[in-house]
Design a protein around this motif. Structure first.
Motif, short mmCIF file in Angstrom:
data_model
loop_
_atom_site.label_atom_id
_atom_site.label_comp_id
_atom_site.label_asym_id
_atom_site.label_seq_id
_atom_site.Cartn_x
_atom_site.Cartn_y
_atom_site.Cartn_z
N ASP A 84 0.81 -1.22 0.00
CA ASP A 84 0.00 0.00 0.00
C ASP A 84 0.84 1.27 0.00
OD1 ASP A 84 -2.46 -1.38 -0.01
OD2 ASP A 84 -2.33 -1.67 2.16
N ARG A 117 -8.07 -3.03 -4.64
CA ARG A 117 -7.16 -2.40 -3.68
C ARG A 117 -6.59 -1.10 -4.26
NH1 ARG A 117 -5.90 -4.81 1.20
NH2 ARG A 117 -4.04 -3.92 2.10
N ASN A 121 -7.28 2.45 -2.57
CA ASN A 121 -6.13 3.25 -2.12
C ASN A 121 -6.07 4.61 -2.79
OD1 ASN A 121 -5.21 1.43 -0.23
ND2 ASN A 121 -3.74 0.46 -1.61
#
Length: 191
Positions: A84, A117, A121
């Protein structure tokens, strides 16, 4: 060597070990079992994992079944999913993973998770509802594009209906919760 043996068993072993270590670190982080020094070491380890994955993608594109086998391919996906701190890397990994899926060398479900994701993000609504936030009162699904057609999109990539997936996660969180664990907000994944 048989047809099912990976071309790079050495790389497969390294990725499996790194993913297992990463999962152990995340479990401690979610439970707030790390002090400030350990958190710094944890971030450094995550950065190192991402750097290794960048090198692997540069040398091999997405490391799929043929190169490293299914277990290590899952490990590579997990490392990319949890990178991330490097949005550019995650976007590049998503593109390469999509190509591997099209070539039959990776799971479409892994791509759906990684794609969601990257969207979550970047503050955009996810497509497949695989990402959620853990909050003090339980789990909350990150924003989803067109929620009314979510289950159809999930089915198109082999994922179970969202209600069943969320219930599975809630059960797992209840089983994993230990007395004295602190609540924290963490991006999580829904199967």
């Amino acid at each position: 060597m048989t047809a099912s043996d990976p071309l790079r068993p050495d790389l497969a072993r390294e990725l499996i070990v790194r993913a297992a270590q990463s999962a152990a670190r995340r479990a401690k982080r979610v439970r707030n079992h790390l002090d400030a020094v350990q958190l710094g070491q944890d971030r450094h380890a995550d950065h190192a994992d991402t750097k290794i994955m960048r090198r692997i993608l540069a040398e091999h594109d997405w490391p799929g079944y043929r190169l490293i086998g299914p277990d290590a391919a899952r490990a590579a996906w997990s490392l990319a999913l949890h990178a991330d701190g490097d949005a550019d890397f995650q976007r590049a990994a998503t593109t390469l993973l999509e190509r591997a899926v099209q070539d039959g060398d990776a799971r479409i479900q892994h791509w759906a998770h990684l794609y969601d994701r990257t969207l979550a993000n970047s503050g955009r609504p996810q497509e497949f509802g695989t990402q959620q936030v853990l909050i003090a009162t339980g789990v909350e699904l990150c924003p989803v594009r067109a929620p009314d057609s979510l289950d159809q999109r999930r089915a198109s990539v082999g994922l179970s209906p969202i209600a069943a997936a969320l219930e599975t996660v809630r059960r797992r969180l209840t089983q994993d919760h230990q007395p004295g664990d602190s609540s924290t907000v963490v991006l999580a994944q829904v199967a």
